[in-house]
Enzyme design. Structure first.
Site, PDB file in Angstrom:
ATOM      1  CG  ASP A  14      -1.906   1.034   1.325  1.00  0.00           C
ATOM      2  OD1 ASP A  14      -2.913   0.887   0.627  1.00  0.00           O
ATOM      3  OD2 ASP A  14      -1.704   2.025   2.060  1.00  0.00           O
TER       4      ASP A  14
ATOM      5  CD  GLU B 119      -2.473   1.801  -3.470  1.00  0.00           C
ATOM      6  OE1 GLU B 119      -3.659   2.101  -3.520  1.00  0.00           O
ATOM      7  OE2 GLU B 119      -1.723   2.164  -2.536  1.00  0.00           O
TER       8      GLU B 119
END
Lengths: 662, 662
Positions: free
Chosen positions: A386, A415
């Protein structure tokens, strides 16, 4: 006053071969290139020496620079350009380099042949040749010696000058190369290649929220529910099931549904607000289940050939144990409070970022490494990271390398929806795959421009882009406004353009396209903040399409790599047409990006032999045609199917294939 | 099992700034860039960090990486691209690098301003700002402290949140940058810049054979004759007089006139067949004169602002003392003879090449270094190196670096008429200038293509090309067939296209264009093999043109560099038009490359303001015009003058310049 030449720090000052422009190389070799197991690495180099002497060299590869390498002789392509290919046969961090030297044998062959042809006396040359052959014979592998000795003897016979061709052929040249002394060889810097499992390149991701996996609308989902749902994911043909964080969720400043600043007591909070009294990154959310449940989930996935991917989000809720155990891992403000995440003027008070400049950074880094190894030990081999671009790049380079050294089969999906410099730097730092900007590329022009850019060999060497139709954060306006046809279009584009693709489901296949508000790319009633229930059996589900796309992807190697992607001309500017090839098959995909209207287009297939009929099989409709010519008209109707995925078969039977011919 | 993060071998694991794509850099920094004294170096870098923090950095330059550097703050250009310029102020090998860090002050300014504007309470931010200003004040230069302390005090006053602008300006930002702690700075690799004297970039070479410098046809020329001829060379405006080898010439296998295989006793031989019983590379040919003569020559040259360039040809005649003193410096054949130079099937039996793979290579290299330093000690500061591409590249890199470390004002001209990879590698290895392929670029298309290629900044960073009209080895067919107009055309092209140009005279200015035979680029009765006598006062001499060209070059800084070269459109394909600028002046050169016919062309000047008249001064004819518009018609006649060299003056006087205005 004079320095000895050795002071230039080079082991062999007699090395005369120059090596330049070694490719592939990322930023001149500063970063590794990436390949998957058995994916060939074609290496080229500009290689030359002073004077007229010929040069020879090997492409070497090995686990480390100090190992005895496997060698592939370099072949001259044109001018100074030389090439060789190696095929990595083991996972992990490996090295390749070039060794090159003056090829005395080739130089001698050249010179002697020219002199003999010009009638120059080459008696002394013949002596030189003999000596070289005899020296090589001593060094040669036993099975090569006889041939070298015979060649030497031939040069001794009277009239040898007129029978030079006996020793000039490629056979002796090959033996001489193998037995070469490699005297004063120039050795290039070693370049790293990270050899990763096939799914690093060819991968179909399916994201689902465990707490929404319950078949019973009366209770939230658990890991046991996820285990039961794996069969559905496998049936759809995905190979990786990715779960948002499964850890305890903080209570302080917990967000309510639709990102409300205040949560009701029963609101579950965002899984990315990691950590509570029950534990942090090494704990399971108690409501999701037990370690036994987690183990069962991983085992069931394995039995279905599915990989379980976990989300790694290195941030803490104010209730995370680290906040109290390691206050030095967070930045403090003059009033003693901890810096929250912010994007001024906004502050995200439910999230504390970690301080990568902490005086205790070493311990912090090891703790984060430990998060990965903890889950690896529990069977996880894929991680979706993330927002890596808000954590130290140097940390990522370090931690991914450490893990690759121990577990070369582990993959990392970055990401980083950040600007290209940042996203690319993370890829260079070791991330296996990167989410791309695909969701925002919806017109033909922008799709072609974007994919041309990311599939250039120099980019593919370090960055593998994963194209996602949607994510819990990204419900594009294209999907919001285009309805079911838009979802169909985006799925076909993602699955065919990119060897790695992903969907966030069941929102995607159930065509949940309501935004939280107009102009937002957030889902209404997003699973990020609340539990949802899904009717997987809804008649409008795109599950059959997803299943067919994944079947097609598995069947045709053309879709296993992005290296061959090429766009084809189509007369309608709303039609994207591309070609990929592999495994001896050419696949042509044609997609209308207009979700509303019927499009008729002329398609150009410049690569077919337009003078003879060829077979075309649409894998979506299962229709088969016999086409002639390089131009074809197509009709694409969003109401039925706005796309075609053709296999082109150009094998022609002729009268000579008939069994009585000959 | 876990490695401490420190094991990644980096001094500061907390460094968060990433530095990529530092320019200029040759092959990613493997080779030095080149500049001359006071020539600016504009450095750019892609610089960014994780998260939202702002970054700051300095361009640093110093003699070595360990010196305290001079610092120039980097300025943001766009996106992550940052730039800074330094101006080298000392000759020699210097280094530049980037240091960059998180700019806490700029980050604070940004965030606080946005929060204040949004009405967020910034009481704690004000405390943070104060603390930063106070910390900086302690580190700051004494004269900056008061301003920083005042800013800190301002933040303490009630209502400071509404008067943030007091501390947000560029003045405080500059003081904060200067006093920055540079905590956890990322430091790039150091890149080398070789700072050389101005003539490394801007140079006019004149080659002459000493033995043909005699004013008396009855005897060969001497160093004393050369000394007397220097005035002529200086009068023509050249700054460097280059002499072919002045050493004793071998007798064995000596070549006769026109490269005859057998020489008569009185034939002088080729000066490149170096070495006889009288000595080798450290000796003067007895017939040329004494050491006293050589000293007088160098002194006279200095008094005329001329540099003496010597030819360095590292090869030996069979009579060179090294052949007997150091047999191990040569390659031997099985019959005991020494390998002669060859280009099979040809053998050059008057020349032994040195063996750079000799087991005694270290001693050989030092002996060759000694050749340079020997002549440097005798006042020579410019060397023209013969066929460097037939000697070890690694040797050149070593020897030129050694000399540059001791004598940074020495320059080296590489005579490598070899393929581009080779010529460029020699430039990367340290040669100051390189002969270019200019002699063979005679049509407009090939001239434009070639000069565009060699004046790309990435090439100019390491290779400075010298354009020669002719050399003793190169009498092009263009010169042979085009007569005097061809020579005029080539001189004007060379002198204006290239900041470094050269002629081999007096053959050139006296338009000696007879080849040894049709199809050959060798001169008939070449000075390479025999003594020639020249009538410098011949009426057809191009001396006045050469003088004018060198005057123009000196007067106009536009001609001192190749960085601004740009070709202009001309309607006639036989007309080359280019523009160079510098010192506030734009020079436009227009040359017909047709030596036979009159050409009329329309010239485009897209850079002028076509709506107002501008002044144009042709420096060749001394004619002046007032032109209007971006298109002009020109007539170029090879019988009179096939070229124009215009200074464009666009300064416009207007009514406001008149003295009674205002």
């Amino acid at each position: 006053m004079f320095h000895h030449p050795g002071a230039m720090g080079d082991s062999d000052l007699r090395s005369r071969v120059v090596l330049e422009s070694i490719r592939p190389a990322v930023d001149g070799g500063r970063y590794p290139i990436k390949r998957t197991l058995h994916e060939p690495v074609e290496v080229s180099v500009q290689m030359f020496a002073d004077g007229h002497d010929r040069v020879a060299g090997d492409l070497c590869f090995a686990g480390t620079e100090h190992d005895d390498p496997l060698r592939v002789p370099l072949r001259k392509v044109t001018g100074d350009l030389h090439c060789a290919v190696f095929v990595p046969d083991a996972l992990g961090i490996q090295r390749y380099w070039i060794e090159a030297w003056i090829d005395r044998w080739a130089t001698w062959c050249d010179g002697s042949a020219k002199k003999a042809a010009a009638g120059v006396d080459i008696a002394v040359e013949l002596q030189e040749g003999m000596a070289m052959l005899r020296d090589a014979s001593v060094r040669a592998a036993p099975q090569h010696r006889a041939a070298l000795d015979r060649a030497a003897a031939a040069l001794k016979e009277p009239g040898a000058a007129h029978r030079l061709e006996l020793v000039l052929g490629p056979h002796i040249a090959e033996l001489m190369h193998a037995a070469s002394e490699r005297r004063h060889a120039t050795r290039s810097e070693a370049h790293e290649v990270w050899v990763e499992p096939e799914r690093a390149r060819f991968c179909a991701w399916y994201e689902l929220f465990p707490r929404s996996a319950s078949p019973d609308p009366a209770r939230p989902g658990t890991l046991q529910d996820v285990t039961r749902r794996l069969e559905y994911v496998a049936e759809l043909g995905f190979d990786t099931v990715y779960l948002p964080p499964v850890h305890p969720i903080g209570r302080t400043k917990r967000k309510g549904p639709n990102n409300a600043l205040v949560a009701a007591p029963e609101d579950p909070g965002s899984p990315w607000a990691i950590g509570s009294a029950e534990g942090g990154h090494l704990a399971l959310h108690p409501e999701l289940g037990t370690w036994e449940d987690f183990r069962a989930l991983v085992e069931r996935a394995e039995s279905l050939n599915l990989h379980v991917a976990l989300d790694v989000a290195f941030q803490c809720s104010p209730d995370h144990p680290w906040v109290h155990e390691h206050p030095e891992w967070f930045r403090h403000r003059p009033d003693g409070s901890i810096h929250t995440a912010e994007n001024p003027p906004k502050r995200y008070e439910d999230i504390y970022p970690l301080d990568f400049e902490s005086p205790d950074a070493g311990e912090l880094w090891n703790a984060l490494l430990n998060v990965f190894t903890f889950w690896i030990e529990r069977g996880v081999r894929s991680f979706r990271v993330d927002n890596p671009h808000t954590k130290s790049f140097r940390f990522w380079a370090w931690v991914i390398r450490r893990i690759k050294e121990m577990h070369p089969d582990v993959i990392f999906l970055s990401e980083a929806f950040a600007r290209p410099n940042v996203a690319r730097h993370l890829a260079k730092s070791g991330f296996t795959q990167s989410y791309g900007y695909f969701p925002w590329k919806n017109g033909r022009g922008e799709i072609e421009e974007y994919f041309r850019e990311i599939t250039r060999p120099e980019v593919l060497d370090y960055m593998r882009t994963s194209s996602w139709t949607n994510t819990p954060d990204i419900l594009t306006e294209y999907l919001q406004w285009g309805g079911r046809p838009a979802a169909v279009i985006r799925a076909i584009l993602a699955a065919t353009l990119s060897a790695s693709w992903g969907v966030y489901g069941p929102a995607f296949e159930l065509v949940d396209v309501r935004p939280r508000q107009a102009g937002s790319e957030e889902y209404l009633d997003s699973e990020k903040y609340q539990v949802r229930h899904w009717n997987l059996n809804a008649s409008h589900s795109l599950a059959p399409l997803l299943k067919r796309l994944n079947e097609i992807r598995r069947t045709y190697p053309a879709f296993h790599s992005d290296r061959t992607l090429e766009f084809l001309p189509a007369s309608d500017p709303a039609v994207v047409a591309h070609r990929k090839s592999g495994g001896g098959r050419t696949l042509v995909t044609v997609v209308s990006v207009d979700p509303h209207g019927v499009r008729e287009t002329e398609l150009e297939l410049p690569f077919v032999d337009g003078t003879r009929p060829y077979q075309v099989h649409d894998l979506l409709s299962d229709e088969r045609y016999l086409w002639t010519g390089q131009r074809q008209r197509l009709r694409l109707d969003p109401a039925s199917m706005p796309a075609r995925v053709f296999v082109i078969r150009e094998e022609h039977r002729s009268e000579s294939d008939f069994e009585y011919w000959t």
